[in-house]
Design a protein around this motif. Structure first.
Motif, mmCIF file in Angstrom:
data_model
loop_
_atom_site.group_PDB
_atom_site.id
_atom_site.type_symbol
_atom_site.label_atom_id
_atom_site.label_comp_id
_atom_site.label_asym_id
_atom_site.label_seq_id
_atom_site.Cartn_x
_atom_site.Cartn_y
_atom_site.Cartn_z
ATOM 1 N N GLU A 3 1.129 -1.073 0.376
ATOM 2 C CA GLU A 3 0.125 -0.050 -0.162
ATOM 3 C C GLU A 3 0.705 1.278 -0.043
ATOM 4 O O GLU A 3 0.351 1.904 -0.786
ATOM 5 C CB GLU A 3 -0.838 0.396 1.519
ATOM 6 C CG GLU A 3 -1.952 0.905 1.492
ATOM 7 C CD GLU A 3 -2.949 1.316 1.735
ATOM 8 O OE1 GLU A 3 -4.103 1.894 1.826
ATOM 9 O OE2 GLU A 3 -3.827 0.203 2.096
ATOM 10 N N GLU A 89 -6.323 4.767 -0.503
ATOM 11 C CA GLU A 89 -6.657 3.297 -0.046
ATOM 12 C C GLU A 89 -6.295 2.555 -1.218
ATOM 13 O O GLU A 89 -7.183 2.893 -1.851
ATOM 14 C CB GLU A 89 -7.126 3.564 0.478
ATOM 15 C CG GLU A 89 -7.225 4.426 1.985
ATOM 16 C CD GLU A 89 -7.574 5.715 1.506
ATOM 17 O OE1 GLU A 89 -7.886 6.364 0.787
ATOM 18 O OE2 GLU A 89 -7.261 6.434 2.789
ATOM 19 N N GLU A 91 -7.935 -0.903 -2.320
ATOM 20 C CA GLU A 91 -8.476 -1.871 -1.545
ATOM 21 C C GLU A 91 -8.013 -3.324 -2.265
ATOM 22 O O GLU A 91 -7.286 -3.721 -2.767
ATOM 23 C CB GLU A 91 -10.099 -1.951 -2.629
ATOM 24 C CG GLU A 91 -10.796 -0.739 -3.234
ATOM 25 C CD GLU A 91 -11.168 -0.087 -1.270
ATOM 26 O OE1 GLU A 91 -11.730 -0.468 -0.431
ATOM 27 O OE2 GLU A 91 -10.839 1.429 -1.348
ATOM 28 N N LYS A 92 -8.677 -4.102 -1.526
ATOM 29 C CA LYS A 92 -8.651 -5.880 -1.401
ATOM 30 C C LYS A 92 -8.545 -6.207 -3.739
ATOM 31 O O LYS A 92 -7.977 -6.912 -3.615
ATOM 32 C CB LYS A 92 -9.563 -6.548 -0.838
ATOM 33 C CG LYS A 92 -9.724 -6.555 0.534
ATOM 34 C CD LYS A 92 -10.192 -7.172 1.306
ATOM 35 C CE LYS A 92 -9.716 -6.614 2.934
ATOM 36 N NZ LYS A 92 -11.381 -6.589 3.803
ATOM 37 N N SER A 96 -8.387 1.340 -6.384
ATOM 38 C CA SER A 96 -8.095 2.473 -6.127
ATOM 39 C C SER A 96 -9.030 3.650 -6.404
ATOM 40 O O SER A 96 -9.194 3.659 -7.775
ATOM 41 C CB SER A 96 -7.144 3.295 -5.586
ATOM 42 O OG SER A 96 -6.955 3.827 -4.586
#
Length: 132
Positions: A3, A89, A91-92, A96
């Motif tokens: 990240e 952020e 995301e899984k 983003s």
């Protein structure tokens, strides 16, 4: 990609995109974050990345000129300012969605950039659109 690596790379790409727009070098957007292909229709052209950049540039120049005429003052897109950025952020699903609220001489404009990122391996791809 971690990240932290994503945030650094996406920030670099967004900075390049916004600075390119501020410098009115729209055809160079392909080297950072290009507009969605649908912007080519504004240019009445085939939906290619180059035509999308030109269509976006025509729209933006026209929008700023219209505001200048209506409000009798100059409008520009300021160079990158990190405080105009909203959300980086990851995301899984390795995507983003980031918002950038451009300014003109420090005042927020009546539109914002919606940037969609996708990560595949170590490669980041992104496109932007405008929302008013």
């Amino acid at each position: 990609m971690t990240e932290q690596e994503f945030k650094a790379k996406s920030m670099e790409l967004i900075k390049c995109m916004v600075d390119t727009i501020a410098d009115k070098e729209y055809t160079k957007l392909n080297s950072s974050i290009p507009p969605k292909l649908s912007w080519a229709s504004f240019h009445d052209a085939e939906p290619t990345p180059e035509n999308a950049c030109l269509g976006f540039g025509e729209w933006l120049d026209g929008q700023l000129a219209m505001w200048e005429e209506d409000e009798d003052k100059k409008f520009v897109v300021d160079h990158f300012n990190a405080s105009c950025l909203d959300g980086t952020e990851l995301e899984k699903d390795n995507t983003s969605f980031v918002l950038y609220h451009p300014t003109s001489f420090g005042e927020t404009l009546d539109f914002w950039f919606e940037i969609n990122f996708e990560i595949k391996g170590e490669h980041i791809s992104a496109v932007f659109d405008v929302n008013m």
